[in-house]
Design an enzyme around this catalytic site. Structure first.
Site, PDB file in Angstrom:
ATOM      1  N   VAL A  20      40.466   8.621  35.495  1.00 15.43           N
ATOM      2  CA  VAL A  20      40.719   9.773  34.622  1.00 15.43           C
ATOM      3  C   VAL A  20      39.510  10.700  34.599  1.00 15.43           C
ATOM      4  CG1 VAL A  20      41.289  10.509  32.277  1.00 15.43           C
ATOM      5  CG2 VAL A  20      42.346   8.457  33.229  1.00 15.43           C
ATOM      6  N   ALA A  49      27.927  11.069  33.256  1.00 18.07           N
ATOM      7  CA  ALA A  49      27.259   9.781  33.077  1.00 18.07           C
ATOM      8  C   ALA A  49      28.161   8.649  33.553  1.00 18.07           C
ATOM      9  CB  ALA A  49      26.897   9.569  31.605  1.00 18.07           C
ATOM     10  N   LYS A 111      42.030   4.931  23.094  1.00 21.23           N
ATOM     11  CA  LYS A 111      42.910   4.502  21.998  1.00 21.23           C
ATOM     12  C   LYS A 111      42.335   3.313  21.238  1.00 21.23           C
ATOM     13  CE  LYS A 111      44.691   2.197  25.809  1.00 21.23           C
ATOM     14  NZ  LYS A 111      44.664   2.635  27.224  1.00 21.23           N
ATOM     15  N   GLU A 135      44.196  13.925  22.357  1.00 21.67           N
ATOM     16  CA  GLU A 135      45.594  13.980  22.800  1.00 21.67           C
ATOM     17  C   GLU A 135      45.916  12.900  23.824  1.00 21.67           C
ATOM     18  OE1 GLU A 135      49.100  14.538  22.558  1.00 21.67           O
ATOM     19  OE2 GLU A 135      48.227  16.387  21.766  1.00 21.67           O
ATOM     20  N   GLY A 140      49.392   9.392  27.291  1.00 20.62           N
ATOM     21  CA  GLY A 140      48.924  10.171  28.436  1.00 20.62           C
ATOM     22  C   GLY A 140      49.134  11.664  28.315  1.00 20.62           C
ATOM     23  N   GLY A 193      50.396  -1.100  41.062  1.00 21.54           N
ATOM     24  CA  GLY A 193      49.236  -0.633  40.319  1.00 21.54           C
ATOM     25  C   GLY A 193      49.519  -0.287  38.875  1.00 21.54           C
ATOM     26  N   ASP A 207      47.958  -3.072  23.821  1.00 23.66           N
ATOM     27  CA  ASP A 207      47.739  -1.665  24.163  1.00 23.66           C
ATOM     28  C   ASP A 207      48.625  -0.764  23.300  1.00 23.66           C
ATOM     29  OD1 ASP A 207      46.852   0.542  26.200  1.00 23.66           O
ATOM     30  OD2 ASP A 207      49.037   0.676  26.138  1.00 23.66           O
ATOM     31  N   LYS A 211      47.940   2.309  19.944  1.00 23.37           N
ATOM     32  CA  LYS A 211      48.590   3.618  19.831  1.00 23.37           C
ATOM     33  C   LYS A 211      49.436   3.708  18.559  1.00 23.37           C
ATOM     34  CE  LYS A 211      48.495   3.720  24.851  1.00 23.37           C
ATOM     35  NZ  LYS A 211      49.248   3.528  26.095  1.00 23.37           N
ATOM     36  N   GLY A 315      48.094   7.538  34.250  1.00 21.32           N
ATOM     37  CA  GLY A 315      47.771   8.117  35.552  1.00 21.32           C
ATOM     38  C   GLY A 315      46.613   9.086  35.448  1.00 21.32           C
TER      39      GLY A 315
END
Length: 456
Positions: A20, A49, A111, A135, A140, A193, A207, A211, A315
């Site tokens: 990302v 960084a 998140k 956001e 995503g 993937g 996960d 959220k 993605g």
């Protein structure tokens, strides 16, 4: 946008150059001219960084921008916006808080960070007069955070159901469409993937739970953390569960469910429930048609009624799109010399009790012997609890019924291993928990019963 003054330069410090992060850098560099027109400022990538600069393979990131000194970057006077894309709790928490305290606006897609430390960071941003945008932290590229923070702030949200984890949706969709069992579907997700080598965070619902906490905080203006979320994953879902659901014109989805309950006195005095669980979703519900690794968030509000947000939930490029959108918002505020509206949290989080949360449930019990007499023992438990229950066909029985064969399937109802599926309507979560505890005490029941909520 026209300005009478010279164009302002907004310098961005990027933390993280992974999938990302590198795509975020690309959009900032390649869309320089467009972003200048949209903000009346030159948005400049000033530093990146990362732990291993030598491994960064992104030609649009100049080598002299790379640094391993993340802490110093967060405090640099020449940096206006910090974009945090390293993930995890620490050192991300330390870096983000340092940036805010040094007067930097922050954009993050983290998140886990917000689910654990969100209220603290929102307050920190407001006290220092800077922005904290996120956001990309939920679903995503799907714009759901800003609608909750801004577009729906004049309405009262009562319910959110979200498919917010692409891995689990892909697995369940493969089980539904291709008839795969869980292990094969998980392997397919790993090959494409969509799933990590260790998929625990996805398949066990953690996960999605992060959220859910963020969505609840935004929807109900109250501090909700990951510790407040009840979590169930999908690892117990079998091909038989999928087949039975299909026969009943339902699909199984892993949902982040955020609901405000009512005890009959007012709209908001019944507490809030924040859950992640696999659910039986009616084929007519908009969420039922969300396939593959896509995400969707279904929102119900008092005035706006039903709203659906759908798109790519993960993605590199899709998530980077949301990140850069937040960078633009923060840059616009800097040009104007102000900060945007923060995250209000004027309500106290009061969890709904298990007596208040009511729904239809399907309970599946695995049995070594499904002969009629032993199945009657299972049904007697529901009678003892005063709950009206209806025994549903197993996947095997449903298959026989669809082919108009003998309804007495040789594998169901005449003994031998199998399962019993029972539907209870408008039952409290407390009653379901008590029923399952008693079912587990029966010698004829193997293991823990599977409970699936029914979303109509």
């Amino acid at each position: 946008m026209q300005s009478n003054q010279s164009t302002k330069t907004i310098r961005v410090g990027l933390l993280g150059a992974g999938t990302v992060g590198s795509q975020t850098a690309r959009l900032i560099v390649e869309q320089f001219n467009e972003l200048k027109k949209r903000t009346d400022a030159e948005i400049e990538l000033a530093a990146v960084a990362c732990l291993r600069p030598e491994e960064v393979d992104a030609p649009w990131i100049k080598r002299d921008l790379l640094t391993t000194d993340t802490a110093s970057l967060c405090a640099r006077e020449d940096i206006d916006i910090i974009v945090e894309l390293i993930g995890g709790l620490e050192p991300a928490h330390t870096f983000v808080k340092s940036a805010l305290c040094h007067g930097k606006s922050v954009v993050t897609a983290n998140k886990a960070l917000l689910a654990k430390f969100g209220p603290e960071l929102y307050e920190c941003a407001e006290s220092h007069g800077v922005d904290l945008y996120f956001e990309a932290a939920v679903a995503g590229a799907i714009p759901i955070v800003r609608p909750l923070r801004e577009s729906l702030i004049g309405d009262e949200i009562t319910q959110i159901f979200g498919i917010v984890n692409g891995t689990t949706n892909y697995i369940l969709d493969e089980m539904t469409v291709r008839g795969l069992d869980f292990d094969l579907a998980l392997h397919a997700a790993q090959e494409k993937g969509y799933a990590e080598a260790d998929p625990t965070g996805d398949v066990e619902g953690f996960d999605a739970a992060n959220k859910a906490a963020i969505l609840a905080t935004l929807a109900f203006q109250m501090p909700v953390s990951i510790d407040d979320v009840s979590v169930e994953g999908i690892s117990a879902i079998t091909a038989e569960d999928i087949a039975a659901a299909s026969a009943e014109k339902r699909v199984i989805k892993l949902l982040a469910a955020v609901e405000r309950h009512c005890d009959g006195k007012s709209k908001s005095d019944g507490g809030v429930s924040v859950n992640v669980y696999p659910a039986l979703v009616s084929a007519e519900h908009p969420l039922a048609s969300v396939h593959g690794s896509f995400n969707a968030v279904f929102v119900k509000a008092q005035a706006a009624d039903d709203l659906m947000f759908y798109g790519r939930g993960a993605g590199g490029a899709p998530t980077a799109s949301a990140v850069v959108g937040d960078v633009v918002s923060a840059a616009r505020n800097l040009v104007r010399g102000c900060a945007g509206f923060g995250v209000p949290m004027y309500n106290k989080y009061v969890p709904a009790s298990s007596e208040q949360t009511r729904a239809d449930f399907v309970i599946r019990c695995n049995m070594e012997d499904t002969s009629l007499a032993l199945c009657s023992e299972v049904m007697d438990v529901f009678v003892d609890h005063g709950v009206a229950a209806e025994r549903l066909a197993s996947a095997c029985q449903a298959k026989y019924a669809q082919t108009e064969a003998d309804s007495d399937c040789p594998q169901c109802g005449l003994g031998g291993p199998g399962s019993v599926r029972v539907l209870v309507r408008e039952c409290s979560e407390a009653a379901v928990q008590a029923i399952c505890e008693d079912l587990q005490k029966l010698d004829v029941v193997c293991g823990k019963p599977l409970v699936l909520r029914v979303i109509k």
